[in-house]
Design a protein around this motif. Structure first.
Motif, mmCIF file in Angstrom:
data_model
loop_
_atom_site.group_PDB
_atom_site.id
_atom_site.type_symbol
_atom_site.label_atom_id
_atom_site.label_comp_id
_atom_site.label_asym_id
_atom_site.label_seq_id
_atom_site.Cartn_x
_atom_site.Cartn_y
_atom_site.Cartn_z
ATOM 1 N N ILE A 1 0.837 -1.196 0.000
ATOM 2 C CA ILE A 1 0.000 0.000 0.000
ATOM 3 C C ILE A 1 0.878 1.255 0.000
ATOM 4 O O ILE A 1 0.563 2.239 -0.665
ATOM 5 C CB ILE A 1 -0.966 0.007 1.201
ATOM 6 N N CYS B 1 0.801 4.356 -2.538
ATOM 7 C CA CYS B 1 0.626 5.740 -2.104
ATOM 8 C C CYS B 1 1.649 6.652 -2.762
ATOM 9 O O CYS B 1 1.306 7.703 -3.310
ATOM 10 C CB CYS B 1 0.788 5.850 -0.587
ATOM 11 N N VAL B 2 2.914 6.240 -2.717
ATOM 12 C CA VAL B 2 3.971 7.074 -3.296
ATOM 13 C C VAL B 2 3.720 7.287 -4.791
ATOM 14 O O VAL B 2 3.791 8.408 -5.295
ATOM 15 C CB VAL B 2 5.356 6.433 -3.060
ATOM 16 N N LEU C 1 0.933 7.145 -6.396
ATOM 17 C CA LEU C 1 -0.254 7.972 -6.636
ATOM 18 C C LEU C 1 0.040 9.446 -6.386
ATOM 19 O O LEU C 1 -0.506 10.319 -7.065
ATOM 20 C CB LEU C 1 -1.413 7.493 -5.764
ATOM 21 N N VAL C 2 0.905 9.723 -5.418
ATOM 22 C CA VAL C 2 1.286 11.112 -5.180
ATOM 23 C C VAL C 2 1.984 11.671 -6.421
ATOM 24 O O VAL C 2 1.666 12.766 -6.887
ATOM 25 C CB VAL C 2 2.203 11.234 -3.942
ATOM 26 N N GLN D 1 -0.468 12.359 -9.190
ATOM 27 C CA GLN D 1 -1.197 13.612 -8.971
ATOM 28 C C GLN D 1 -0.329 14.831 -9.245
ATOM 29 O O GLN D 1 -0.774 15.800 -9.839
ATOM 30 C CB GLN D 1 -1.696 13.658 -7.534
ATOM 31 N N SER E 1 -3.401 13.601 -2.197
ATOM 32 C CA SER E 1 -1.991 13.305 -1.948
ATOM 33 C C SER E 1 -1.644 13.417 -0.473
ATOM 34 O O SER E 1 -0.806 12.684 0.036
ATOM 35 C CB SER E 1 -1.103 14.248 -2.749
ATOM 36 N N TYR F 1 -2.580 10.247 1.165
ATOM 37 C CA TYR F 1 -1.589 9.202 0.886
ATOM 38 C C TYR F 1 -0.342 9.407 1.737
ATOM 39 O O TYR F 1 0.217 8.470 2.298
ATOM 40 C CB TYR F 1 -1.177 9.218 -0.592
ATOM 41 N N LEU F 2 0.054 10.664 1.800
ATOM 42 C CA LEU F 2 1.228 11.013 2.589
ATOM 43 C C LEU F 2 0.997 10.653 4.061
ATOM 44 O O LEU F 2 1.891 10.144 4.739
ATOM 45 C CB LEU F 2 1.483 12.511 2.455
ATOM 46 N N TYR G 1 -0.882 8.273 5.186
ATOM 47 C CA TYR G 1 -0.725 6.827 5.324
ATOM 48 C C TYR G 1 0.753 6.474 5.437
ATOM 49 O O TYR G 1 1.190 5.761 6.332
ATOM 50 C CB TYR G 1 -1.322 6.074 4.129
#
Lengths: 344, 285, 242
Positions: free
Chosen positions: A129, A133-134, A136-137, A140, B265, B268-269, B271
């Motif tokens: 996960i 996350c990384v 997806l950042v 974006q 973002s 996410y960060l 998390y």
């Protein structure tokens, strides 16, 4: 000197594999080599180029995901770094392609190194996960940033072909270009799987405690694999940029790309040298022909439905993929044959 | 000051919904140690369920909630029996990819049937209405959703702490093998946890549909928010999920105020930072 | 002195698992660590081998202070171990399992393979070289772990319950193997076990632990007669019988 000879031998040698596999692989190489001579229509040629590209992506991901057993769901970011480095440097400054490639690799490796240490404190689901996350950042950010073209993307200048400075060709040229990259990466992986790192990585995948007891620095081993995987993704991205002459965050940074890359390796058989090639050979033509067949008629996502079914069946029944099935059958035969000999 | 209060209160309101989404995820994780990537798709199907029942049968979207809940429950149980229980026997990689596959399957199945363009519910007693409390303005749809969230949390908490079923569920989560020896049908408990997970996610979706556009790809966004929430609250903790949901809601709202395109973002960060520096979450230490 | 443990403490959230443990091990010695279940033997092993950080106290090996070193560095410095609950790499062949051990000292695959071949012969696993561990019986799997640890060329080999789950014949075989490798490889051994017969036969000196403490130390025959030991060790055994 002897060490260099050994490295070269390991790079080119498939001697540890059964004869049938070696014959099949050579036949495959010959087939790909003569492909543009037999097939003249552009669509199958595009399918072939895409297959080679994804086989290459898959081989790269296979290192961390297959041999290392770490489910990395962020490979698209590395493809993106490579693609953007190449595309932006060519459009802004007219830098030759082969100069942009190391830059892309450098960015991907540097970013991966920065996130690797905190990331590899995590295991299993948490790690997967976090990679997601990384990635997806970054996805974006590239959609948001104006200086990278945002959602509009980047268009590369079109040059008269063939152009060896910016690596722009007709389909046949691109075919041999990607075939060369694929072969180079295959040979590198062929060496790597037999190297100390290859063994250590598999030990870490199988049992981290045991690996540590044998003197393996578990975290560092994972980090090394993660960085090499990142570099390989970036090379693929650079090719993508000059092949399509257009990139945007949806085609080179997107989560769907990560999924497709990981799937080629998983479906074909993660942790074996053939897995990603088999996976790409199955999924890429399936994807492209389904899209061509159904996309125009308003059927959305049917390719992904079929993918999803394949992943679920593979995950539930044979997590080692198609290659796992082949190996299992082969092993059964072997044991059967051995048993037969004993009884006579 | 007024703006800050408005942001904080809308954030908390949204946070109740995030908490509700995270509830099922944390329950499933607590019982069988598996992360469900398809959780967001359960929610998305809840949204489409509410949309379809309310537009096709032209009933009030709120009335569709029980239907949505049943659909979600059945979806959870079916997923368990057809897929998850095979995955549980395999390595972790297979579990990840299996639920990932389920996610893709449900998402693109809905896209195949409903098309990729965004939809919205236009008729209903909650749609587009607001109430003001002093100078704070609230969306009635969000307020209702928050109310349901609290209600469902209390219900699930009571079920787990006080009922026989809840005890069996807890026993399974602590030690599945020991629970089996005590005569608990752990297979059924797992399926039940998936049913509850599906139902709560679908209800959250049904509520969300009152004030949020529907697209088949909306699940990814919410499952990531739910992961962040569950990580912050501590994997498997129900009280933690509730508290963390509120925090994530505020983070998202504040970030949205200043950098609206990048607001997710920050989730996410969040998390990433939480799992790296507080691996057991807020209530796990 | 090869291994020196000084006043080692290990706590888990307030629970004392090892209290004030001190002992020494000379090069070439075979020392047995005995004690009833829960005495803290495995915890002590893990503290020495770098799987746990001791709460306080010191561990010296070969003159170096290795207290709190991570497991892989401890392995490099010359301590190899096996695990009570076996940790074998299931997707690699027996030979590859052992090669990974050998990679501890070399980067060359051919060297690692030759080393693995030697060890396969030494521990009598030639027949199983190409098999996968999960296909093999427990006694063989124990041998694989032993062989793999040996391949790291340790000075000290720590074996955690290597005879557990083996029948008397298999136990006898593993004793013979251990004596053989000790002679050929110039090793020291530290073993835990609660199978008394096994440890009493093979050890030159035993250390008795109970409830996290060292309660006795000495030559096997004499220690077994000490009252404290009989109480702590056999007492529990008899209590169980009733």
């Amino acid at each position: 000197m002897r060490a260099i000879v050994a490295v070269i031998k390991d790079t080119f040698s498939l001697a540890d594999l059964p004869l049938s596999e070696r014959i099949a692989f050579v036949a495959f190489l010959v087939f790909v080599f003569i492909f543009p001579w037999i097939v003249h229509s552009s669509y199958p040629r595009a399918v072939m180029i895409n297959f080679l590209l994804f086989a290459m992506y898959g081989l790269g991901w296979n290192l961390i995901g297959g041999y290392g057993g770490q489910v990395d769901l962020g490979q698209a970011k590395n493809v993106g770094f490579g693609a953007y480095a190449t595309a932006l440097m060519i459009t802004w400054w007219g830098v030759p392609f082969w100069v942009t490639v190391p830059v892309g690799i450098f960015i991907a490796v540097a970013e991966s190194l920065a996130v690797a240490y905190p990331m590899f404190r995590l295991r299993g689901h948490y790690f997967a996960i976090a990679t997601l996350c990384v990635a997806l950042v970054w996805q974006q950010l590239f959609l948001f940033w104006d200086w990278t073209g945002g959602a509009r993307g980047v268009e590369l200048p079109i040059k008269p072909t063939p152009n060896f400075t910016f690596m722009e060709f007709g389909t046949v040229g691109y075919h041999y270009f990607i075939f060369g990259l694929f072969t180079a990466q295959f040979l590198f992986m062929n060496w790597l799987r037999k190297s100390k790192l290859g063994y250590e990585l598999q030990a870490v995948r199988d049992n981290e405690d045991a690996a540590a007891s044998l003197g393996i620095n578990v975290t560092w081993t994972k980090v090394k694999a993660y960085l090499i995987t990142a570099a390989m993704g970036a090379v693929g991205g650079s090719f993508y940029a000059v092949y399509h002459l257009y990139i945007d965050p949806r085609c080179v940074m997107h989560i769907d790309l990560t999924i497709l890359i990981a799937m080629t390796a998983m479906v074909g058989g993660a942790g074996s040298i053939w897995g990603p090639i088999i996976g790409a050979a199955l999924l890429i033509p399936l994807d492209m022909y389904l899209a061509a067949l159904l996309g125009g008629k308003g059927f959305y996502g049917i390719d992904f439905i079929i993918y999803a079914l394949i992943i679920m069946v593979i995950a539930a029944r044979e997590p080692r993929g198609i290659w796992g099935i082949i190996e299992r059958i082969r092993r059964k035969r072997l044991i059967h044959a051995a048993g037969g000999q004993k009884s006579t | 000051m007024e703006l800050a209060a408005q942001i904080a209160s809308s954030g908390i309101l949204m946070g109740f919904i995030f908490a509700l989404i995270a509830l099922g995820l944390t329950l499933i994780f607590g019982v069988m140690n598996i992360v469900n990537f398809a959780h967001g798709e359960f929610l998305m199907i809840g949204m489409y369920g509410a949309f379809l029942t309310s537009t096709l049968l032209s009933v009030e979207p709120l009335i569709s909630l029980p239907i949505v809940a049943v659909v979600g429950f059945l979806l959870g149980i079916t997923s368990y029996y057809l897929l998850i229980r095979y995955l549980l026997r395999g390595p972790m990689v297979a579990q990840l990819f299996g639920t990932f596959g389920l996610m893709l399957f449900l998402r693109y199945l809905v896209m195949f049937i409903m098309g990729p363009s965004p939809l919205a519910i236009h008729k209903g007693i909650l749609i587009g209405k607001t109430v003001s409390l002093g100078w704070l303005i609230f969306d009635v749809g969000k307020l209702t959703a928050a109310g349901f969230s609290i209600l469902l949390f209390m219900l699930i908490y009571w079920m787990i702490e006080k009922t026989k079923l809840g005890r069996a569920l807890r026993a399974t989560s602590i030690d599945a093998e020991a629970a089996r020896y005590m005569g608990i049908d752990t297979e059924k408990m797992n399926a039940f946890a998936w049913g509850i997970g599906g139902a709560t996610a679908a209800i959250a979706g049904g509520l969300l549909a009152n004030f949020y556009y529907l697209t088949p790809t909306v699940g990814m966004l919410f499952v990531m928010i739910a992961f962040a929430t569950v990580a912050l609250g501590g994997f498997g903790s129900i009280r933690g999920a509730f508290l963390a949901g509120l925090i994530i809601g505020v983070i998202e709202m504040v970030a949205g105020q200043y950098l609206s395109q990048l607001k997710i973002s920050f989730v996410y960060l969040a998390y990433f930072l939480v799992v790296v520096f507080r691996p057991r979450g807020l209530l796990g230490w | 002195m090869l291994l020196e443990v000084k006043n080692l403490h290990k706590e888990f959230g307030g629970v004392l698992a090892n209290a004030d443990i001190s002992f020494e091990l000379k090069a070439g010695e075979i020392v047995g660590l005995i004690g009833p279940n829960g005495a803290g033997k495995t915890t002590l092993f893990n503290c020495i081998a770098g799987y746990y950080k001791p709460t306080s106290g010191k561990v010296f090996f070969d003159g170096k202070d290795i207290t709190g070193w991570p497991a892989h560095r401890v392995a490099k410095v010359g301590i190899a171990r096996t695990f009570q609950v076996m940790k074998i790499m299931p997707t690699l062949t027996v030979e590859e399992n052992i090669m990974i051990g050998a990679f501890c000292r070399t980067g060359d695959r051919q060297v690692a393979r030759r080393e693995a071949q030697k060890i396969l012969e030494l521990v009598d696993l030639m027949q199983e070289a190409k098999a996968y561990p999960p296909e093999l019986p427990i006694a063989i799997q124990k041998r694989i772990e032993l062989a793999r640890a040996l391949a790291t060329r340790p000075k000290l080999l720590m074996l955690d319950e290597v005879a557990a789950g083996l029948n008397p014949l298999e136990t006898k075989e593993i004793i013979q193997t251990l004596q053989k490798i000790k002679k050929e490889r110039d090793l020291s051994l530290l073993l835990t076990e609660h199978v008394m017969e096994f440890i009493m036969t093979i050890s030159e000196r035993v250390i008795v632990m109970a409830a996290g403490r060292k309660i006795a130390e000495g030559v096997p025959g004499e220690v077994a007669k000490e009252k404290k030991v009989i109480e702590a060790y056999l007492g529990e055994k008899y209590a169980k019988g009733k």
